[in-house]
Design a protein around this motif. Structure first.
Motif, PDB file in Angstrom:
ATOM      1  N   LEU A  37      65.025 104.346 -68.342  1.00  0.00           N
ATOM      2  CA  LEU A  37      64.709 105.506 -69.188  1.00  0.00           C
ATOM      3  C   LEU A  37      63.230 105.496 -69.581  1.00  0.00           C
ATOM      4  N   ALA A  38      62.706 104.302 -69.874  1.00  0.00           N
ATOM      5  CA  ALA A  38      61.278 104.191 -70.217  1.00  0.00           C
ATOM      6  C   ALA A  38      60.403 104.644 -69.051  1.00  0.00           C
ATOM      7  N   VAL A  39      60.819 104.318 -67.828  1.00  0.00           N
ATOM      8  CA  VAL A  39      60.084 104.769 -66.640  1.00  0.00           C
ATOM      9  C   VAL A  39      59.998 106.300 -66.621  1.00  0.00           C
ATOM     10  N   CYS A  40      61.117 106.950 -66.940  1.00  0.00           N
ATOM     11  CA  CYS A  40      61.167 108.420 -66.892  1.00  0.00           C
ATOM     12  C   CYS A  40      60.417 109.044 -68.066  1.00  0.00           C
ATOM     13  N   LEU A  41      60.426 108.392 -69.209  1.00  0.00           N
ATOM     14  CA  LEU A  41      59.647 108.897 -70.345  1.00  0.00           C
ATOM     15  C   LEU A  41      58.151 108.805 -70.037  1.00  0.00           C
TER      16      LEU A  41
ATOM     17  N   ASP B 246      70.506  99.680 -82.009  1.00  0.00           N
ATOM     18  CA  ASP B 246      71.405 100.257 -82.998  1.00  0.00           C
ATOM     19  C   ASP B 246      72.836  99.749 -82.771  1.00  0.00           C
ATOM     20  N   ASP B 247      73.593  99.592 -83.867  1.00  0.00           N
ATOM     21  CA  ASP B 247      74.983  99.122 -83.754  1.00  0.00           C
ATOM     22  C   ASP B 247      75.822 100.027 -82.854  1.00  0.00           C
TER      23      ASP B 247
ATOM     24  N   PHE C 112      59.139 101.984 -73.830  1.00  0.00           N
ATOM     25  CA  PHE C 112      60.363 101.160 -73.891  1.00  0.00           C
ATOM     26  C   PHE C 112      60.994 101.264 -75.280  1.00  0.00           C
ATOM     27  N   GLN C 113      60.172 101.098 -76.304  1.00  0.00           N
ATOM     28  CA  GLN C 113      60.659 101.242 -77.682  1.00  0.00           C
ATOM     29  C   GLN C 113      61.223 102.659 -77.899  1.00  0.00           C
ATOM     30  N   LEU C 114      60.508 103.653 -77.382  1.00  0.00           N
ATOM     31  CA  LEU C 114      60.953 105.043 -77.528  1.00  0.00           C
ATOM     32  C   LEU C 114      62.321 105.251 -76.868  1.00  0.00           C
ATOM     33  N   ALA C 115      62.510 104.630 -75.706  1.00  0.00           N
ATOM     34  CA  ALA C 115      63.786 104.761 -74.993  1.00  0.00           C
ATOM     35  C   ALA C 115      64.935 104.211 -75.834  1.00  0.00           C
ATOM     36  N   VAL C 116      64.711 103.034 -76.422  1.00  0.00           N
ATOM     37  CA  VAL C 116      65.758 102.429 -77.262  1.00  0.00           C
ATOM     38  C   VAL C 116      66.034 103.323 -78.475  1.00  0.00           C
ATOM     39  N   ASP C 117      64.974 103.836 -79.088  1.00  0.00           N
ATOM     40  CA  ASP C 117      65.139 104.713 -80.257  1.00  0.00           C
ATOM     41  C   ASP C 117      65.927 105.977 -79.900  1.00  0.00           C
ATOM     42  N   MET C 118      65.552 106.607 -78.793  1.00  0.00           N
ATOM     43  CA  MET C 118      66.201 107.878 -78.434  1.00  0.00           C
ATOM     44  C   MET C 118      67.679 107.682 -78.125  1.00  0.00           C
ATOM     45  N   MET C 119      68.016 106.598 -77.438  1.00  0.00           N
ATOM     46  CA  MET C 119      69.434 106.330 -77.162  1.00  0.00           C
ATOM     47  C   MET C 119      70.163 105.995 -78.452  1.00  0.00           C
ATOM     48  N   GLY C 120      69.529 105.199 -79.304  1.00  0.00           N
ATOM     49  CA  GLY C 120      70.177 104.776 -80.547  1.00  0.00           C
ATOM     50  C   GLY C 120      70.473 105.945 -81.477  1.00  0.00           C
ATOM     51  N   ARG C 121      69.620 106.963 -81.430  1.00  0.00           N
ATOM     52  CA  ARG C 121      69.806 108.136 -82.284  1.00  0.00           C
ATOM     53  C   ARG C 121      70.630 109.225 -81.604  1.00  0.00           C
TER      54      ARG C 121
END
Ligand code: ZN
Length: 348
Positions: free
Chosen positions: A154-158, A140-141, A296-305
């Motif tokens: 973060l993905a490790v912890c998720l 995300d921008d 990993f994808q979920l981690a990026v999404d959660m941070m981006g949102r």
């Protein structure tokens, strides 16, 4: 093109590495920011961990972000200039465990910056890397390159939270307030934990844990009796995330876990001696957790949102040319949480 290369314990060099070739299904990424992980520190101080040893020069790093520089002929969904988080994990996609959806257990895994296989898989602490197109997640921008480099831990912890099962309304104990313990606080809070207690033996990270939302942060070295109240009625906590790799942290937690409680072991502690009678009598469930896949994808999404905010975990950053200073700083837990290296892609 330069990289941060480990040759032997304490022999970390910033030196020229080969310019990577670009395959048709690959992408050339200009690296922006790379985070120093506990395993990078193990390579730096000891040349490896467990049975894993550096046997040839290897660029370190598996937590990093960058900018797409050039795409191979078969890649259509990514274009130069895109800001990305790089997933260091590349499972084969067709072995029995990949077929079962357990890609983190892949029989032919290529994990960047890991000496598990020969030749070693070179890591992300290089000015540019080529990776398979499937390893890139556009960000995300609103997300900084530094935050994007936190997607891997973060993905490790998720993934660890998934191993634990539902945390909704649960009493959660986290042992070890390093970056993994700290991210576990954020994940447990977001997952609806009722109470989160974290322990460590150093004060500075515990102060940060309180600011991040832990209900109680205990220094078990200076306040060894502080967990006593949690022993009532055979124990209080439903779930333990053990993120220290320390035997005494795990063993002392068994007394404060309620019968049927779940232990998720994140920390790599090597050989440990456990009171198996306690595990049997309290019907405790000991679960491992290893890396991640779709998280990993979920981690990026959660941070981006904005659902998980990792900014306050990033304690300092160094130009990659000063990698040795950065590794020394990262080794001092009284001063450091997550130390990152900055590469030229960060200017983009
Ligand atoms: Zn596989």
């Amino acid at each position: 093109m330069r990289g941060v290369v480990i040759h032997a314990p304490k022999d970390l060099r910033v030196e020229d590495v080969g310019v990577p070739l670009l395959g048709a299904d690959e992408v050339l990424v200009r690296v922006a920011v790379g985070g120093i992980c506990g395993s990078d520190l193990h390579y730096y101080h000891h040349g490896g961990f467990g049975t894993v040893r550096v046997r040839e020069p290897m660029a370190l790093g598996h937590e990093f972000s960058g900018v797409v520089q050039e795409v191979g002929g078969d890649v259509s969904h990514l274009v130069p200039g895109m800001r990305v988080a790089v997933n260091p994990s590349r499972p084969c996609g067709h072995c029995r465990y990949c077929a079962e959806g357990m890609q983190n257990q892949c029989l032919d895994m290529r994990f960047m910056g890991s000496a598990m296989r020969m030749p070693h898989v070179q890591g992300g602490f290089r000015e540019s890397v080529t990776v398979h197109a499937s390893q890139l997640v556009p960000i995300d921008d609103a997300l900084s390159m530094a935050e994007a480099a936190m997607a891997e831990p973060l993905a490790v912890c998720l993934h660890a939270a998934r191993q634990a099962g539902s945390l909704l309304g649960k009493q959660v104990l986290i042992t070890g307030a390093g970056p993994i313990g700290m991210l576990s606080v954020l994940v447990a809070r977001r997952s609806g934990a009722a109470r989160i207690v974290i322990t460590d033996v150093v004060d500075a990270p515990l102060d940060l844990a309180r600011r991040l939302g832990a209900d109680e942060a205990i220094n078990v070295s200076s306040s060894p009796a502080a967990l006593e109240p949690y022993r009532i009625e055979k124990g209080t906590f439903d779930v333990l995330f053990e993120a220290s790799g320390n035997q005494s942290a795990l063993v002392s937690s068994l007394d404060v876990l309620r019968p049927g409680g779940v232990i998720v072991q994140l920390g790599l502690g090597g050989e440990m001696t456990l009171p198996v009678n306690t595990i049997v009598a309290k019907e405790l469930q000991l679960r491992g957790t290893f890396r991640f896949h779709e998280e990993f994808q979920l981690a990026v999404d959660m941070m981006g949102r904005g659902l998980i905010d990792v900014k306050s975990l990033i304690s300092s950053s160094f130009p990659f040319e000063q990698a040795r200073d950065a590794f020394e700083r990262a080794s001092d837990r009284s001063q450091s949480m997550k130390v990152q290296l900055v590469f030229r892609g960060a200017d983009t």
